[in-house]
Design a protein around this motif. Structure first.
Motif, mmCIF file in Angstrom:
data_model
loop_
_atom_site.group_PDB
_atom_site.id
_atom_site.type_symbol
_atom_site.label_atom_id
_atom_site.label_comp_id
_atom_site.label_asym_id
_atom_site.label_seq_id
_atom_site.Cartn_x
_atom_site.Cartn_y
_atom_site.Cartn_z
ATOM 1 N N UNK A 27 0.864 -1.183 0.000
ATOM 2 C CA UNK A 27 0.000 0.000 0.000
ATOM 3 C C UNK A 27 0.898 1.230 0.000
ATOM 4 N N UNK A 28 0.688 2.102 -0.956
ATOM 5 C CA UNK A 28 1.435 3.361 -1.014
ATOM 6 C C UNK A 28 0.444 4.499 -0.791
ATOM 7 N N UNK A 29 0.604 5.209 0.286
ATOM 8 C CA UNK A 29 -0.304 6.293 0.656
ATOM 9 C C UNK A 29 0.455 7.612 0.506
ATOM 10 N N UNK A 30 0.831 7.936 -0.747
ATOM 11 C CA UNK A 30 1.650 9.122 -0.976
ATOM 12 C C UNK A 30 1.405 9.645 -2.386
ATOM 13 N N UNK A 31 1.143 10.927 -2.558
ATOM 14 C CA UNK A 31 1.029 11.499 -3.902
ATOM 15 C C UNK A 31 2.402 11.747 -4.499
ATOM 16 N N UNK A 32 2.424 12.020 -5.778
ATOM 17 C CA UNK A 32 3.642 12.441 -6.479
ATOM 18 C C UNK A 32 4.773 11.421 -6.363
ATOM 19 N N UNK A 33 4.402 10.137 -6.284
ATOM 20 C CA UNK A 33 5.413 9.087 -6.201
ATOM 21 C C UNK A 33 5.860 8.688 -7.615
ATOM 22 N N UNK A 34 7.111 8.319 -7.768
ATOM 23 C CA UNK A 34 7.693 7.885 -9.034
ATOM 24 C C UNK A 34 7.635 8.999 -10.085
ATOM 25 N N UNK A 35 8.639 9.827 -10.091
ATOM 26 C CA UNK A 35 8.777 10.852 -11.123
ATOM 27 C C UNK A 35 10.169 10.777 -11.732
ATOM 28 N N UNK A 36 10.203 10.995 -13.043
ATOM 29 C CA UNK A 36 11.474 10.980 -13.774
ATOM 30 C C UNK A 36 12.286 9.719 -13.444
ATOM 31 N N UNK A 37 11.581 8.590 -13.419
ATOM 32 C CA UNK A 37 12.204 7.317 -13.081
ATOM 33 C C UNK A 37 12.067 6.347 -14.251
ATOM 34 N N UNK A 38 12.892 5.291 -14.253
ATOM 35 C CA UNK A 38 12.900 4.320 -15.342
ATOM 36 C C UNK A 38 12.892 2.904 -14.778
ATOM 37 N N UNK A 39 12.201 2.027 -15.486
ATOM 38 C CA UNK A 39 12.204 0.627 -15.076
ATOM 39 C C UNK A 39 11.424 0.390 -13.802
ATOM 40 N N UNK A 40 10.111 0.687 -13.817
ATOM 41 C CA UNK A 40 9.266 0.577 -12.630
ATOM 42 C C UNK A 40 8.320 -0.610 -12.800
ATOM 43 N N UNK A 41 8.278 -1.493 -11.798
ATOM 44 C CA UNK A 41 7.341 -2.623 -11.797
ATOM 45 C C UNK A 41 6.526 -2.572 -10.507
ATOM 46 N N UNK A 42 5.204 -2.513 -10.655
ATOM 47 C CA UNK A 42 4.302 -2.529 -9.506
ATOM 48 C C UNK A 42 3.340 -3.698 -9.665
ATOM 49 N N UNK A 43 3.270 -4.570 -8.634
ATOM 50 C CA UNK A 43 2.377 -5.726 -8.670
ATOM 51 C C UNK A 43 1.623 -5.816 -7.356
ATOM 52 N N UNK A 44 0.297 -5.949 -7.454
ATOM 53 C CA UNK A 44 -0.554 -6.018 -6.262
ATOM 54 C C UNK A 44 -0.303 -4.814 -5.352
ATOM 55 N N UNK A 45 -0.413 -3.643 -5.936
ATOM 56 C CA UNK A 45 -0.153 -2.391 -5.227
ATOM 57 C C UNK A 45 -1.418 -1.536 -5.216
ATOM 58 N N UNK A 46 -1.720 -0.946 -4.070
ATOM 59 C CA UNK A 46 -2.846 -0.028 -3.915
ATOM 60 C C UNK A 46 -2.316 1.364 -3.601
ATOM 61 N N UNK A 47 -2.766 2.357 -4.375
ATOM 62 C CA UNK A 47 -2.357 3.741 -4.171
ATOM 63 C C UNK A 47 -3.609 4.601 -4.032
ATOM 64 N N UNK A 48 -4.006 4.861 -2.792
ATOM 65 C CA UNK A 48 -5.247 5.593 -2.549
ATOM 66 C C UNK A 48 -5.068 7.102 -2.599
ATOM 67 N N UNK A 49 -3.848 7.558 -2.727
ATOM 68 C CA UNK A 49 -3.564 8.993 -2.806
ATOM 69 C C UNK A 49 -2.544 9.215 -3.916
ATOM 70 N N UNK A 50 -2.940 8.870 -5.130
ATOM 71 C CA UNK A 50 -1.997 8.767 -6.242
ATOM 72 C C UNK A 50 -1.994 9.979 -7.160
ATOM 73 N N UNK A 51 -2.407 11.130 -6.673
ATOM 74 C CA UNK A 51 -2.364 12.326 -7.495
ATOM 75 C C UNK A 51 -0.962 12.628 -7.985
#
Length: 224
Positions: A27-51
């Motif tokens: 669970x990721x409860x944070x906005x503005x996550x993952x910027x200007x990044x490369x090679x991202x894999x997310x599996x079974x992830x919940x982002x309730x504040x994903x603005x």
């Protein structure tokens, strides 16, 4: 790599400028996550504040991800998604080389200013879908959109359903195979539209040449 089923992350503006990161069962409860990044894999992830999450990133793989927030995936490239639920407007604005399968998107203005997007077996609901984009393909999708699918160069729709969709295809070049009825179509630039029925076909000859578009339907209630 992060792989803990009980992990909970809360932060502001986290995980920028990183490469080759995998996050699962999290669970990721944070906005503005993952910027200007490369090679991202997310599996079974919940982002309730994903603005404003996944901005200007490259090589993204999402599997069974749920997100809530506006401006998800802006200006990102080379995205593959399978199993995705998004509740937020302006999704994937400016994105390119996107493949999405088995998704539910409740998103006003999704896929604006995009290039090379293919969506399979998904449900999309929101106003003004896909404006100002190139090479958008929808396969086996159900779509609800006020004045959606307009201003698109090379729009392809295969075996799709359009619910409550009005003023569709304005100034778009289109190859559309629609199951059921389209409420209304307005000023397509060219191509072919196949549907069981069209409630209203609006063609303004001062703006488009009707000879550039072929319409195949068993029902035409109004023509202007």
């Amino acid at each position: 790599m992060v792989d803990e089923s009980t992990l909970f992350e809360m932060a502001r503006s986290g995980i920028w400028y990183t490469e080759n990161i995998a996050v699962s069962n999290t669970i990721i409860e944070a906005p503005k996550t993952f910027r200007r990044s490369k090679g991202i894999r997310l599996k079974n992830v919940s982002m309730s504040n994903a603005g404003e999450t996944l901005w200007k990133c490259d090589r993204i793989v999402l599997e069974n991800v749920t997100a809530k927030g506006d401006y998800f995936g802006m200006n990102s490239t080379n995205i593959k998604v399978d199993g995705f639920q998004l509740f937020g407007n302006y999704a994937f604005d400016g994105g390119s080389n996107i493949e999405i399968r088995n998704a539910k998107l409740l998103s006003k203005d999704a896929f604006w200013n995009c290039e090379n997007v293919t969506v399979y077996d998904s449900y999309i609901s929101g106003e003004y879908l896909g404006w100002n984009s190139r090479n958008l393909t929808f396969v086996n999708c159900t779509i609800e959109s006020l004045q959606g699918l307009c201003y698109i160069e090379n729009l392809v729709m295969k075996n799709c359903i359009l619910l409550n969709t009005t003023l569709a295809f304005e100034y778009s070049t289109v190859d559309a195979d629609i199951i059921g009825r389209i409420d209304s179509v307005m000023n397509p630039s060219g191509g072919i539209i196949r549907a069981d029925g069209i409630g209203e076909l609006i063609i303004d000859e001062t703006k488009v040449d009707s000879r550039n578009t072929r319409v195949i339907t068993g029902e035409m209630k109004h023509a202007v």
